[in-house]
Motif scaffolding. Structure first.
Motif, mmCIF file in Angstrom:
data_model
loop_
_atom_site.group_PDB
_atom_site.id
_atom_site.type_symbol
_atom_site.label_atom_id
_atom_site.label_comp_id
_atom_site.label_asym_id
_atom_site.label_seq_id
_atom_site.Cartn_x
_atom_site.Cartn_y
_atom_site.Cartn_z
ATOM 1 N N UNK A 7 7.174 -10.948 -20.137
ATOM 2 C CA UNK A 7 5.943 -10.963 -19.244
ATOM 3 C C UNK A 7 6.604 -11.332 -17.678
ATOM 4 N N UNK A 8 6.321 -11.291 -17.238
ATOM 5 C CA UNK A 8 7.022 -11.144 -16.012
ATOM 6 C C UNK A 8 6.157 -12.924 -14.986
ATOM 7 N N UNK A 9 7.162 -13.308 -14.930
ATOM 8 C CA UNK A 9 7.541 -14.727 -14.436
ATOM 9 C C UNK A 9 7.156 -14.423 -12.633
ATOM 10 N N UNK A 10 6.068 -15.435 -11.815
ATOM 11 C CA UNK A 10 5.942 -15.679 -9.901
ATOM 12 C C UNK A 10 6.565 -16.925 -9.564
ATOM 13 N N UNK A 11 7.278 -17.206 -9.214
ATOM 14 C CA UNK A 11 7.663 -18.350 -8.378
ATOM 15 C C UNK A 11 8.096 -19.314 -9.080
ATOM 16 N N UNK A 12 9.437 -18.682 -10.458
ATOM 17 C CA UNK A 12 10.065 -19.441 -11.216
ATOM 18 C C UNK A 12 11.171 -20.752 -10.156
ATOM 19 N N UNK A 13 11.738 -21.254 -9.780
ATOM 20 C CA UNK A 13 12.173 -21.734 -8.794
ATOM 21 C C UNK A 13 13.998 -21.979 -8.625
ATOM 22 N N UNK A 14 13.467 -21.999 -10.158
ATOM 23 C CA UNK A 14 15.222 -23.208 -10.579
ATOM 24 C C UNK A 14 15.462 -22.055 -12.162
ATOM 25 N N UNK A 15 16.682 -22.397 -11.787
ATOM 26 C CA UNK A 15 17.285 -21.893 -14.018
ATOM 27 C C UNK A 15 16.849 -23.125 -14.704
ATOM 28 N N UNK A 16 17.387 -24.135 -13.495
ATOM 29 C CA UNK A 16 17.025 -26.202 -14.556
ATOM 30 C C UNK A 16 16.135 -25.785 -15.056
ATOM 31 N N UNK A 17 14.758 -25.396 -14.730
ATOM 32 C CA UNK A 17 13.732 -25.449 -14.968
ATOM 33 C C UNK A 17 13.367 -24.206 -15.751
ATOM 34 N N UNK A 18 13.997 -22.912 -15.684
ATOM 35 C CA UNK A 18 13.624 -22.199 -16.995
ATOM 36 C C UNK A 18 14.634 -22.459 -18.199
ATOM 37 N N UNK A 19 15.671 -23.160 -18.368
ATOM 38 C CA UNK A 19 16.117 -23.867 -19.216
ATOM 39 C C UNK A 19 14.968 -24.783 -19.970
ATOM 40 N N UNK A 20 14.067 -25.511 -19.077
ATOM 41 C CA UNK A 20 13.245 -26.609 -19.914
ATOM 42 C C UNK A 20 12.114 -25.748 -20.365
ATOM 43 N N UNK A 21 11.925 -24.624 -19.800
ATOM 44 C CA UNK A 21 10.433 -23.948 -20.085
ATOM 45 C C UNK A 21 10.731 -23.581 -21.771
ATOM 46 N N UNK A 22 11.934 -22.586 -21.250
ATOM 47 C CA UNK A 22 12.724 -22.367 -22.617
ATOM 48 C C UNK A 22 12.896 -23.230 -23.563
ATOM 49 N N UNK A 23 13.841 -24.396 -23.436
ATOM 50 C CA UNK A 23 13.240 -25.223 -24.996
ATOM 51 C C UNK A 23 11.958 -25.836 -25.577
ATOM 52 N N UNK A 24 10.945 -25.663 -23.823
ATOM 53 C CA UNK A 24 9.661 -26.717 -24.533
ATOM 54 C C UNK A 24 8.987 -25.160 -25.861
ATOM 55 N N UNK A 25 9.419 -24.271 -25.347
ATOM 56 C CA UNK A 25 7.965 -22.987 -25.783
ATOM 57 C C UNK A 25 8.862 -22.135 -27.543
ATOM 58 N N UNK A 26 10.497 -23.024 -27.467
ATOM 59 C CA UNK A 26 11.134 -22.949 -28.750
ATOM 60 C C UNK A 26 10.579 -23.673 -29.510
ATOM 61 N N UNK A 27 9.571 -24.845 -29.461
ATOM 62 C CA UNK A 27 9.836 -26.018 -30.543
ATOM 63 C C UNK A 27 7.952 -26.079 -30.422
ATOM 64 N N UNK A 28 7.355 -24.568 -30.158
ATOM 65 C CA UNK A 28 6.124 -24.396 -30.482
ATOM 66 C C UNK A 28 5.914 -23.452 -31.529
ATOM 67 N N UNK A 29 5.697 -23.985 -32.851
ATOM 68 C CA UNK A 29 5.440 -23.608 -34.158
ATOM 69 C C UNK A 29 4.768 -22.303 -34.663
ATOM 70 N N UNK A 30 5.801 -21.896 -35.081
ATOM 71 C CA UNK A 30 5.410 -19.860 -34.908
ATOM 72 C C UNK A 30 6.116 -19.227 -33.841
ATOM 73 N N UNK A 31 7.202 -19.828 -33.094
ATOM 74 C CA UNK A 31 7.894 -19.033 -32.029
ATOM 75 C C UNK A 31 8.991 -18.586 -32.339
#
Length: 75
Positions: A7-31
Motif C-alpha cells: 500500500x502507498x503511504x501519504x505524509x509519513x514524515x520520518x524514518x523513525x516513525x516508519x520503524x515504529x510502525x513496522x515493529x507494531x504491525x509485526x506484532x499483530x497476530x497473523x502477520x
C-alpha cells in the motif's frame, strides 16, 4: 494461505516513525512480515489471507497512533 499486499503511504514524515510502525504491525497476530519504507512511502504486509482485512484495520490504527498525519491508501 498467506497474502502479500503493498500500500502507498501519504505524509509519513520520518524514518523513525516508519520503524515504529513496522515493529507494531509485526506484532499483530497473523502477520508473517511487514515492512514500512520511509523512502518509498510504502507499506507491505504479508499475513494470513483469512484475517487480512482485520489485520489491515489494526495496522491502520497502529500507524495513526504513531504518525497521525500518515494515511495508508487502501485500494
Amino acid at each position: 494461505m498467506i497474502m502479500k499486499k503493498t500500500f502507498e503511504l501519504e505524509d509519513l514524515d520520518c524514518a523513525n516513525c516508519a520503524a515504529k510502525m513496522e515493529a507494531g504491525i509485526r506484532k499483530i497476530d497473523g502477520v508473517k512480515d511487514a515492512t514500512v519504507s520511509y523512502i518509498a512511502q510504502k507499506l507491505t504486509i504479508e499475513a494470513d489471507d483469512d484475517r487480512f482485512e482485520a489485520i489491515l484495520k489494526e495496522a491502520v490504527k497502529i500507524c495513526k497512533s504513531i504518525e497521525p498525519d500518515c494515511t495508508i491508501l487502501l485500494k
